[in-house]
Design a protein around this motif. Sequence first.
Motif, short mmCIF file in Angstrom:
data_model
loop_
_atom_site.label_atom_id
_atom_site.label_comp_id
_atom_site.label_asym_id
_atom_site.label_seq_id
_atom_site.Cartn_x
_atom_site.Cartn_y
_atom_site.Cartn_z
N THR A 393 -1.97 6.00 -9.15
CA THR A 393 -2.28 5.30 -8.29
C THR A 393 -2.93 5.77 -6.96
O THR A 393 -3.63 5.12 -6.15
N ALA A 394 -2.67 7.31 -6.63
CA ALA A 394 -3.34 7.78 -5.53
C ALA A 394 -4.77 7.42 -5.57
O ALA A 394 -5.70 7.84 -6.58
N GLY A 395 -5.52 6.99 -4.59
CA GLY A 395 -6.96 6.74 -4.36
C GLY A 395 -7.25 5.71 -4.84
O GLY A 395 -8.55 5.43 -5.01
N HIS A 396 -6.55 4.64 -5.80
CA HIS A 396 -6.94 3.68 -6.42
C HIS A 396 -7.53 2.64 -5.50
O HIS A 396 -6.63 2.24 -4.54
N PRO A 397 -8.72 2.01 -5.34
CA PRO A 397 -9.03 1.20 -4.26
C PRO A 397 -8.32 -0.17 -4.36
O PRO A 397 -8.38 -0.81 -3.41
N MET A 398 -7.46 -0.57 -5.45
CA MET A 398 -6.66 -1.80 -5.35
C MET A 398 -5.38 -1.56 -5.13
O MET A 398 -4.32 -2.42 -5.21
N ILE A 399 -4.94 -0.61 -4.76
CA ILE A 399 -3.37 -0.04 -4.62
C ILE A 399 -3.56 0.26 -2.83
O ILE A 399 -4.07 1.22 -2.45
N SER A 400 -2.60 -0.47 -2.06
CA SER A 400 -2.34 -0.30 -0.67
C SER A 400 -1.93 0.97 -0.52
O SER A 400 -1.01 1.51 -0.97
N PRO A 401 -2.49 1.86 0.25
CA PRO A 401 -2.24 3.41 0.57
C PRO A 401 -0.74 3.22 1.28
O PRO A 401 -0.11 4.02 1.43
N ALA A 402 -0.79 2.06 2.16
CA ALA A 402 0.52 1.89 3.07
C ALA A 402 1.72 1.95 1.96
O ALA A 402 2.94 2.26 2.30
N LEU A 403 1.51 1.07 1.08
CA LEU A 403 2.58 1.02 -0.13
C LEU A 403 3.04 2.20 -0.73
O LEU A 403 3.99 2.37 -0.85
N LEU A 404 1.97 3.00 -1.25
CA LEU A 404 2.31 4.12 -1.76
C LEU A 404 3.07 5.34 -0.74
O LEU A 404 4.10 5.80 -1.23
N GLU A 405 2.73 5.20 0.44
CA GLU A 405 3.54 5.78 1.31
C GLU A 405 4.82 5.32 1.53
O GLU A 405 5.64 6.37 1.59
N LEU A 406 5.22 4.21 1.58
CA LEU A 406 6.34 3.61 1.59
C LEU A 406 7.55 3.89 0.66
O LEU A 406 8.36 4.17 0.52
N THR A 411 2.56 5.55 -10.30
CA THR A 411 2.41 4.66 -11.32
C THR A 411 2.85 3.18 -11.13
O THR A 411 4.19 3.16 -10.81
N VAL A 412 2.30 2.40 -11.41
CA VAL A 412 2.84 0.85 -11.25
C VAL A 412 2.11 -0.23 -12.23
O VAL A 412 1.10 0.23 -12.96
N TYR A 413 2.78 -0.90 -12.55
CA TYR A 413 2.71 -2.32 -13.36
C TYR A 413 2.83 -3.54 -12.80
O TYR A 413 4.21 -3.86 -12.52
N ILE A 414 2.16 -4.00 -12.75
CA ILE A 414 2.15 -5.66 -12.06
C ILE A 414 2.01 -6.74 -13.02
O ILE A 414 1.11 -6.53 -13.75
N VAL A 415 3.02 -7.68 -13.18
CA VAL A 415 3.00 -8.70 -14.19
C VAL A 415 3.15 -9.86 -13.33
O VAL A 415 3.98 -10.23 -12.26
N PRO A 416 2.45 -11.00 -13.91
CA PRO A 416 2.64 -12.35 -13.46
C PRO A 416 3.83 -13.05 -13.81
O PRO A 416 4.06 -12.81 -14.95
N VAL A 417 4.49 -13.94 -12.82
CA VAL A 417 5.60 -14.68 -13.28
C VAL A 417 5.21 -16.15 -13.33
O VAL A 417 4.51 -16.77 -12.43
N PHE A 418 5.27 -16.68 -14.68
CA PHE A 418 4.88 -18.15 -15.11
C PHE A 418 6.16 -18.98 -14.94
O PHE A 418 7.47 -18.73 -15.52
N SER A 419 6.00 -20.19 -14.45
CA SER A 419 6.84 -21.25 -14.22
C SER A 419 6.16 -22.44 -15.01
O SER A 419 5.40 -22.94 -14.14
N GLY A 420 6.22 -22.70 -16.07
CA GLY A 420 5.56 -23.31 -17.14
C GLY A 420 4.28 -23.13 -17.19
O GLY A 420 4.02 -21.77 -17.65
#
Length: 620
Positions: A393-406, A411-420
Amino acid sequence: MLTPEQDRERVAALHSYGILDTQPESSFDALTRLAAQLTDTPMALVGLIDESRQWFKSQVGLDSCETSREQTFCRYALHSPEIFVVPDAHLDPRFADNPMVTGSPFIRFYAGVPLISDDGYALGTLCVLDTVPRELSETQYEQLHALAGQVMTQLLLRRHTHALAAEVAARQSAEQAARDSESRWRTLVDASPVGISLADEHGCFLTANQALCDILGRSFDQLVGRTAASFTHEDDLPSHHATGETILASGGVARLERRCYRPDGDLRWLWLTLTHTPGPQGQTWTLAHAEDITDRKLSEQALQESESDLAAVADVVRKIQSGADARESVVQAGLRLASASYVSLVEPNADCSALTVTAATDPSLVGASVAMDPTSATARTFTSGEAFFSAKTAGHPMISPALLELTGARTVYIVPVFSGESISGVIIVAWTHELPSIDDRRARVVALLADNAGVALRQAGLLAELHTLASTDPLTGLANRRSWDQRLDALMAQAREDGTPLTVAVADLDHFKKFNDEHGHLAGDRMLRDFADAMQSQLRNGDFAARWGGEEFTVALPDCTQSEAIRVLNRVRLSVPHDSTCSIGHATWDGHEDVDSLLRRADSALYAAKQAGRNQTLAA
């Protein structure tokens, strides 16, 4: 020991749950399997004891579905809230000659926890059995007690859901009979995300909404006039043909799983809620609510492949089924199942302008906002429905630096949640160490959590919708009589506590029958809706209006003196649309009377206003 009268009361309490002789359910089977696994026994069951037998709602390691009451070990567990243990049945004179000891299944060890209802009755037991003498550890006894509590939670949920479904079915039937308004019913049904159908006494579809057509992969014309037998799974055909008997045996509302084929051969699992409703000539028609649970069934099958994950996922499912907020359970389960460092659930705000963290394993992150920015990985996953994985994630343009610092995520894995078919949120799973790739197991359990989160969010929406339907007049959008009674009781209690005035009014449209006769019922319906809107526009903030019945409306004016009420109610009277008028009677609480007395005075004042020539506002 229970007296005969006490046992009759206990059996009556058991019958009130409507569970005897029902189909197996995965929620009970999961608990039974877990009991056998935790105690390392070959047999386990959830047994419910009626007048003459012990019936198994769920069993592991046994072929039969019931035993006689006289043969069962569990009848001894009914007499105490504590666990009942038989270390070696051969050495116990109560059981040494029992056919279940001397013959199959050759029971030597028994431990059963009574299932105690909220009113103190022992309905049956959760028990484990073995073919060799043994003892359980203290921890295993505690775990067995805990699982018995979860079994009772499922039983209570089942009884609550049964009552709720019966209430909803009765409300729908009453509205249909009272208004005989096919167009309004179709609007409600077509807007529902749940599949809904009505079948005649021969099982032929009379109508079906779009949600059901989508589930079955068939058009409206392909369903109406036909039965479901042609596309029902062959193993479920006996259940299909016995639908009427099943509804009657279930106390009027039946819930069951059924498999159906789409035209392309795709097999779908349906969760059906079935109830009878009278046809126009007194025929017995069947109203069905259908939910596509195929994804859930596939998730359950995948769950069976990983027994070590069972406890965490079962907790999430129990939260969803109980109607409680399952968000926290989802993120905590993700933390354990994915061996992650941090998990959060993110949902859109009301206008979808941003995403907000609604649950997180780090409580300090709850409430944090994520902009709906296409350069954000979280926002892109929400809008596109495509999962996102970043090993570094370090330096990735689509990952917030503030989130990484916090969070310290690497490493991140982001998945959508479907309702129907729609996306209702996003799950973010993060690790503080680098993962070169997301393995199949982690991907599978995160996808499973996303599915369960989708069910939870969808269920929350459906429960809110059901609550709205149960408390709202469908024609005018105002509160209905039931909601009015509840709100007025609360306002009266508040006035009694604060000592503030409370005024109640009853309004009636003048000559409404004549208006209906001259202009037709559709125009009459429009008049009722327009008057409801006009009245709402003239009331103060905090005032409460409801449709009381027919062309009569009620208004509660809290913290409102009689003189102020007259000004407000005259504004309402002068706002009647379509060149019509109304009469209003009102009464101000005297500080002592009850709700019924206050309403009677307001209604008497309305009668006086009618007798005095209509189109006026009179105080009691």
